[in-house]
Enzyme design. Structure first.
Site, PDB file in Angstrom:
ATOM      1  N   ASP A   8     126.134  41.989  -1.553  1.00 32.49           N
ATOM      2  CA  ASP A   8     125.485  41.865  -2.856  1.00 32.49           C
ATOM      3  C   ASP A   8     126.560  41.567  -3.890  1.00 32.49           C
ATOM      4  OD1 ASP A   8     123.174  42.493  -1.572  1.00 32.49           O
ATOM      5  OD2 ASP A   8     122.850  44.415  -2.562  1.00 32.49           O
ATOM      6  N   ASP A 129     109.802  41.930  -1.830  1.00 39.21           N
ATOM      7  CA  ASP A 129     110.220  43.290  -2.145  1.00 39.21           C
ATOM      8  C   ASP A 129     108.990  44.067  -2.572  1.00 39.21           C
ATOM      9  OD1 ASP A 129     112.806  42.293  -1.771  1.00 39.21           O
ATOM     10  OD2 ASP A 129     113.016  41.803  -3.890  1.00 39.21           O
TER      11      ASP A 129
END
Length: 241
Positions: A8, A129
């Protein structure tokens, strides 16, 4: 099932967020390309990269870091986070990114998914998500009324090459994945599903392996904190093929 390490990116650094909160950042490395090399040396064949600045702002901010990662390893790379127009998809494809992940854009610009799948068949993934079965967007800041499995079906019909499914209540918590929710998603579509969120140990990898048809599992915080050994996880899966 592939075990897929995650990188990330925030402000060019390799970080992890707690439950996607922008104010809950842990920096793991100032050189993401070195991190990518480390995961490649463990036997990883696919790397999952997310531009967190892009996810929150809608505009990618870590392109140079992504390019350096691409130049540093030979394994396949998938990239997501703030990719909301064809120019950005073209730009990533142009530097050799194997697959591009669309998230928020799938809801806000459904035509983009169709056009991208037509231009890059087999290379466009949809990141879903979810929180309690509903889709969250814009870096998880907004939870919509859209059903996660319904969105997955539409993505498959449009031509998506796969689904990356994240239970955001589990992500970064090292509390174990939501096995039942992942199984439901796998059973909803016929395209590959990659599970993300909650993986904390080798036992979690074993549990995910029991989901018939699960294509892959992403692990982030666990391999950075040391609660999961990436090489051990990859070897476990290989022994059970």
């Amino acid at each position: 099932m592939l075990v897929i390490p995650a990188i990330d990116l925030k402000e060019g650094k390799c970080v992890r967020l707690l439950q996607g909160r922008e104010d809950a950042v842990t920096v793991y490395s100032d050189d993401p390309s070195l991190t990518a090399k480390a995961w490649a040396s463990c036997g990883a064949s696919l790397l999952h990269v997310v531009d967190l600045d892009g996810a929150f702002t809608g505009s990618q901010k870590n392109f140079n870091a992504i390019r350096k990662i691409r130049e540093s390893v030979e394994m396949d790379i998938e990239v997501g986070g703030g990719i909301r127009d064809m120019d950005k998809i073209d730009e990533l494809a142009g530097i050799g990114i194997d697959r591009v992940i669309l998230g928020t854009a799938v809801i806000e610009k459904p035509a983009l998914l169709r056009d991208a799948c037509n231009k890059y068949p087999g290379r466009i993934l949809v990141g879903i998500d979810a929180k309690r079965g509903k889709v969250a967007v814009k870096g998880w800041v907004e939870v919509t009324s859209v059903d996660a499995r319904e969105l997955a079906k539409k993505a498959e019909e449009t031509g998506a090459a796969g689904i990356i499914y994240t239970d955001i209540s589990k992500d970064g918590m090292l509390s174990g994945p939501n096995i039942e929710a992942v199984r439901e998603m796998v059973n909803t579509v016929s395209i590959p599903v990659i599970a993300s969120g909650g993986v904390s140990s080798i036992d979690d990898i074993s549990n995910l392996m029991q989901i018939d048809g699960l294509w892959g599992a992403i692990t982030g915080k666990a391999i950075y904190s040391g609660s999961l050994d990436l090489r051990e996880a990859i070897e476990l899966v290989k022994r059970n093929i």
